[in-house]
Design a protein around this motif. Structure first.
Motif, PDB file in Angstrom:
ATOM      1  N   LEU A   1      -5.166  -2.367  44.578  1.00 31.94           N
ATOM      2  CA  LEU A   1      -5.362  -3.524  45.441  1.00 31.94           C
ATOM      3  C   LEU A   1      -6.834  -3.777  45.719  1.00 31.94           C
ATOM      4  O   LEU A   1      -7.630  -2.847  45.831  1.00 31.94           O
ATOM      5  N   ASP A   2      -7.159  -5.058  45.864  1.00 30.34           N
ATOM      6  CA  ASP A   2      -8.527  -5.410  46.247  1.00 30.34           C
ATOM      7  C   ASP A   2      -8.624  -5.429  47.778  1.00 30.34           C
ATOM      8  O   ASP A   2      -7.684  -5.064  48.476  1.00 30.34           O
ATOM      9  N   GLY A   3      -9.746  -5.858  48.294  1.00 27.57           N
ATOM     10  CA  GLY A   3      -9.974  -5.858  49.737  1.00 27.57           C
ATOM     11  C   GLY A   3      -9.068  -6.791  50.518  1.00 27.57           C
ATOM     12  O   GLY A   3      -8.930  -6.649  51.735  1.00 27.57           O
ATOM     13  N   HIS A   4      -8.445  -7.752  49.845  1.00 25.95           N
ATOM     14  CA  HIS A   4      -7.546  -8.699  50.506  1.00 25.95           C
ATOM     15  C   HIS A   4      -6.083  -8.301  50.374  1.00 25.95           C
ATOM     16  O   HIS A   4      -5.199  -9.031  50.804  1.00 25.95           O
ATOM     17  N   GLY A   5      -5.820  -7.178  49.731  1.00 28.48           N
ATOM     18  CA  GLY A   5      -4.449  -6.710  49.568  1.00 28.48           C
ATOM     19  C   GLY A   5      -3.728  -7.260  48.349  1.00 28.48           C
ATOM     20  O   GLY A   5      -2.522  -7.123  48.232  1.00 28.48           O
ATOM     21  N   TYR A   6      -4.468  -7.910  47.442  1.00 24.85           N
ATOM     22  CA  TYR A   6      -3.890  -8.430  46.206  1.00 24.85           C
ATOM     23  C   TYR A   6      -4.172  -7.455  45.064  1.00 24.85           C
ATOM     24  O   TYR A   6      -5.162  -6.738  45.092  1.00 24.85           O
ATOM     25  N   VAL A   7      -3.303  -7.483  44.064  1.00 27.44           N
ATOM     26  CA  VAL A   7      -3.531  -6.640  42.890  1.00 27.44           C
ATOM     27  C   VAL A   7      -4.793  -7.134  42.186  1.00 27.44           C
ATOM     28  O   VAL A   7      -4.927  -8.318  41.894  1.00 27.44           O
ATOM     29  N   ASP A   8      -5.701  -6.225  41.940  1.00 29.15           N
ATOM     30  CA  ASP A   8      -6.958  -6.557  41.275  1.00 29.15           C
ATOM     31  C   ASP A   8      -6.663  -7.089  39.869  1.00 29.15           C
ATOM     32  O   ASP A   8      -5.829  -6.534  39.161  1.00 29.15           O
ATOM     33  N   PRO A   9      -7.322  -8.172  39.446  1.00 20.47           N
ATOM     34  CA  PRO A   9      -7.071  -8.732  38.108  1.00 20.47           C
ATOM     35  C   PRO A   9      -7.276  -7.729  36.974  1.00 20.47           C
ATOM     36  O   PRO A   9      -6.565  -7.783  35.974  1.00 20.47           O
ATOM     37  N   ASN A  10      -8.209  -6.819  37.126  1.00 18.61           N
ATOM     38  CA  ASN A  10      -8.424  -5.807  36.089  1.00 18.61           C
ATOM     39  C   ASN A  10      -7.215  -4.900  35.927  1.00 18.61           C
ATOM     40  O   ASN A  10      -6.935  -4.414  34.838  1.00 18.61           O
ATOM     41  N   VAL A  11      -6.485  -4.678  37.002  1.00 18.04           N
ATOM     42  CA  VAL A  11      -5.269  -3.862  36.935  1.00 18.04           C
ATOM     43  C   VAL A  11      -4.218  -4.572  36.086  1.00 18.04           C
ATOM     44  O   VAL A  11      -3.538  -3.941  35.273  1.00 18.04           O
TER      45      VAL A  11
END
Length: 71
Positions: free
Chosen positions: A20-30
């Motif tokens: 997860l990124d800082g906003h709680g979304y799955v990071d695009p790189n993942v």
């Protein structure tokens, strides 16, 4: 070698905190890593999983692109 036409590769895995990124979304790189995991699983299913080790060469992804949109 027989291609798996119409047969999806299914990998079940949960989203981990590190995904997860800082906003709680799955990071695009993942998401791109998940695509790579599926590619490797597909190659293993059609018998090319250990191609690099056995033949000293392999299949390389030279470019990968993903477009994301807001939900």
């Amino acid at each position: 070698m027989q291609l798996l036409t119409g047969v999806p590769i299914l990998i079940v895995r949960g989203v981990e905190a590190a995904d997860l990124d800082g906003h709680g979304y799955v990071d695009p790189n993942v998401c791109l890593r998940w695509c790579e995991d599926s590619r490797r699983e597909y190659l293993a299913e059609i018998g090319l999983g250990n191609l690099a080790a056995s033949q000293r060469y392999g299949l390389v992804v030279s470019s990968m692109n993903a477009n994301f949109r807001r939900a």
